[in-house]
Design a protein around this motif. Structure first.
Motif, mmCIF file in Angstrom:
data_model
loop_
_atom_site.group_PDB
_atom_site.id
_atom_site.type_symbol
_atom_site.label_atom_id
_atom_site.label_comp_id
_atom_site.label_asym_id
_atom_site.label_seq_id
_atom_site.Cartn_x
_atom_site.Cartn_y
_atom_site.Cartn_z
ATOM 1 N N ARG A 88 28.014 36.373 32.965
ATOM 2 C CA ARG A 88 29.166 35.458 32.962
ATOM 3 C C ARG A 88 29.429 34.869 31.584
ATOM 4 N NH1 ARG A 88 30.785 33.519 37.998
ATOM 5 N NH2 ARG A 88 30.689 35.359 39.320
ATOM 6 N N CYS A 145 19.195 28.107 43.280
ATOM 7 C CA CYS A 145 20.344 28.294 44.185
ATOM 8 C C CYS A 145 19.947 29.274 45.280
ATOM 9 C CB CYS A 145 21.551 28.853 43.425
ATOM 10 S SG CYS A 145 22.292 27.663 42.320
ATOM 11 N N LYS A 205 30.081 23.261 33.614
ATOM 12 C CA LYS A 205 31.014 24.005 32.732
ATOM 13 C C LYS A 205 30.865 23.509 31.299
ATOM 14 C CE LYS A 205 35.000 25.524 35.417
ATOM 15 N NZ LYS A 205 36.318 25.134 35.919
ATOM 16 N N GLN A 206 30.768 22.185 31.181
ATOM 17 C CA GLN A 206 30.622 21.589 29.850
ATOM 18 C C GLN A 206 29.293 22.027 29.212
ATOM 19 O OE1 GLN A 206 30.499 17.307 29.756
ATOM 20 N NE2 GLN A 206 31.342 17.216 27.709
ATOM 21 N N ARG A 262 24.635 33.349 46.109
ATOM 22 C CA ARG A 262 25.673 33.460 45.086
ATOM 23 C C ARG A 262 26.744 32.367 45.257
ATOM 24 N NH1 ARG A 262 27.538 39.298 42.745
ATOM 25 N NH2 ARG A 262 29.026 38.418 41.303
ATOM 26 N N ARG A 281 29.514 25.504 27.974
ATOM 27 C CA ARG A 281 30.255 25.580 26.696
ATOM 28 C C ARG A 281 29.341 25.199 25.542
ATOM 29 N NH1 ARG A 281 35.091 23.990 29.457
ATOM 30 N NH2 ARG A 281 34.438 21.816 29.416
ATOM 31 N N ILE A 297 28.238 26.623 38.863
ATOM 32 C CA ILE A 297 28.750 26.908 37.513
ATOM 33 C C ILE A 297 30.225 26.543 37.353
ATOM 34 C CG2 ILE A 297 27.025 28.690 37.021
ATOM 35 C CD1 ILE A 297 29.317 30.738 37.248
ATOM 36 N N ASN A 298 30.911 26.333 38.489
ATOM 37 C CA ASN A 298 32.319 25.910 38.405
ATOM 38 C C ASN A 298 32.479 24.394 38.425
ATOM 39 O OD1 ASN A 298 33.595 28.440 38.142
ATOM 40 N ND2 ASN A 298 33.194 28.837 40.300
ATOM 41 N N SER A 299 31.351 23.689 38.569
ATOM 42 C CA SER A 299 31.447 22.222 38.543
ATOM 43 C C SER A 299 31.641 21.777 37.090
ATOM 44 C CB SER A 299 30.188 21.605 39.145
ATOM 45 O OG SER A 299 29.079 21.923 38.348
ATOM 46 N N ASP A 300 32.360 20.670 36.922
ATOM 47 C CA ASP A 300 32.726 20.236 35.566
ATOM 48 C C ASP A 300 31.527 19.972 34.642
ATOM 49 O OD1 ASP A 300 35.680 18.506 36.758
ATOM 50 O OD2 ASP A 300 35.435 20.514 35.882
ATOM 51 N N GLU A 335 28.042 29.957 42.387
ATOM 52 C CA GLU A 335 29.444 29.850 41.940
ATOM 53 C C GLU A 335 29.896 28.387 41.951
ATOM 54 O OE1 GLU A 335 31.189 32.218 40.696
ATOM 55 O OE2 GLU A 335 30.010 33.956 41.280
ATOM 56 N N MET A 336 29.499 27.672 43.008
ATOM 57 C CA MET A 336 29.872 26.249 43.107
ATOM 58 C C MET A 336 29.287 25.470 41.936
ATOM 59 S SD MET A 336 29.659 24.961 47.022
ATOM 60 C CE MET A 336 29.119 23.322 46.574
#
Lengths: 117, 281
Positions: free
Chosen positions: B121, B64, B80-81, B67, B84, B74-77, B71-72
């Motif tokens: 995070r 990347c 995110k999955q 920043r 998790r 790690i906030n993408s679906d 952020e874009m």
């Protein structure tokens, strides 16, 4: 433009390959020295980025192979071994640039751009 | 009577029964071993799938540009999955920590910052604190190493608690970690150590110190006055590496030290420094 990346650490290999692909280069990867030389012969890359400490064939031997071949393409050596002796050996064999780890992917692409322009 | 007893015990019916029982036991054992092998193979496949996922994720984050892009991402679906999944349980979190720590060794600049940011995070420090509470020394050592690599906020305080640990590997990681975070200032924390520092530990410390600028003659003076001979020997080694001519009188004072090892080391260093002084004068 085709670039060969030879690196035995899977994470670093993926990081460098992804960065170069993001910058628009066609990337060929090799996880050891032996397959790196095979791919240099088969794929004829226009630039080689190689680690030094690799299984079967070291990065310095790859530099030597490339510089003794008919197509003398630029070679960047990327290594955790920053000792003066290793750096000098790489340059004596004909390496065009040398970067030590830890390295910045952005800095690597600037050096690639400089050698390929 | 005995032949009759033997005949009663070892008749064909009993032999068949014994063989059947024996075969059943063997079959059960074989089934148990096979299921253990299958479970181990499944776990290994799961681990290598996780390693591959981690390689992909960490390399995407490392490239990347800034920043904002991080952020874009790690906030993408999909990411995110993935995040998790890589922190779904303690074992996966440990693997994630190991992979991120591996990345910190090879990367610098914005790539390194983003890897450390991801560590924060995911609140992986909680996993590390849990590891520190375990009895096994290797788990503590790995945890201390990770703390120093990620420059955790509480790292210095935690590392200080372990620099005098009875296990050599644990205290090595704590000492090297302190020096990684504080440079030569970290040596002040070693002054009150009672445990020994082996040759190998000294080499590890010197290697880590080589990344920091030297300007701490005072800390070396203090190290030469402690009771722990190993600390004095370490100080002499550092003084030798940096040609500390200003410490000549302190080194000279060590010529009367009760430990022979210290006296010899001080004598050798004194001779070297005198040679250097003559060369440069």
């Amino acid at each position: 433009m085709k670039i060969l990346v030879a690196e035995d650490e899977p994470l670093m290999l993926k990081t460098i390959a992804l960065k170069l692909k993001k910058d628009g280069y066609d990337v060929i990867t090799a996880e050891d020295g032996k397959s790196a030389i095979e791919k240099i012969i088969c794929e004829s890359p226009e630039l080689v980025i190689t680690d030094i400490m690799m299984p079967y064939v070291s990065g310095l031997e790859i530099v030597s192979h490339v510089k003794n071949s008919e197509r003398k393409v630029p070679v960047i050596v990327l290594s955790a071994m920053g000792q003066e002796k290793t750096v000098l050996e790489a340059f004596n064999l004909g390496a065009d640039d040398y970067m030590t780890k830890p390295f910045s992917p952005n800095e690597l692409t600037i050096r690639v751009r400089k050698l390929t322009s | 009577m005995y032949p009759f007893l033997l005949q009663a015990l070892f008749n064909s019916h009993h032999l068949v029964l014994a063989m059947t029982v024996f075969l059943c036991i063997i079959m059960v054992l074989v089934l148990v071993i096979m299921s253990m092998v299958i479970i181990a193979q499944y776990r290994q496949r799961k681990e290598s799938r996780l390693k591959e996922k981690l390689d992909d994720l960490v390399s995407e984050i490392s490239i990347c540009e800034d920043r904002g892009e991080f952020e874009m991402l790690i906030n993408s679906d999909p990411v995110k999955q993935q995040l998790r999944q890589i922190t779904i349980d303690h074992k996966s979190s440990l693997q994630t920590i190991r992979k991120l720590a591996e990345a910190t060794v090879s990367l610098k600049g914005i790539a390194l910052e983003l890897v450390v940011l991801l560590y924060g995070r995911l609140s992986l420090n909680r996993v590390i604190y849990k590891e520190l509470s375990k009895r096994q020394w290797h788990r503590k050592a790995h945890a201390l190493q990770a703390l120093a690599r990620f420059k955790d906020d509480d790292a210095v305080e935690i590392l200080r608690k372990y620099i005098n640990h009875k296990n050599i590997h644990v205290r090595t990681e704590a000492q090297v970690g302190l020096v990684r975070l504080k440079g030569f200032d970290g040596l002040n924390d070693l002054l009150y150590m009672s445990q020994s520092i082996s040759e190998w530990q000294q080499i590890c410390l010197l290697d880590e110190l080589s990344f920091h600028q030297f300007s701490h003659v005072d800390v070396l003076k203090r190290m030469m006055q402690v009771h722990n001979d190993c600390i004095i020997l370490l100080a002499l080694r550092i003084a030798e590496t940096h040609f500390c001519l200003e410490l000549c009188s302190d080194i000279d004072d060590l010529s009367g030290h009760p430990s022979e090892k210290v006296r010899i080391a001080a004598g050798v260093l004194q001779a070297k420094l005198n040679e250097e002084e003559v060369l440069w004068s």
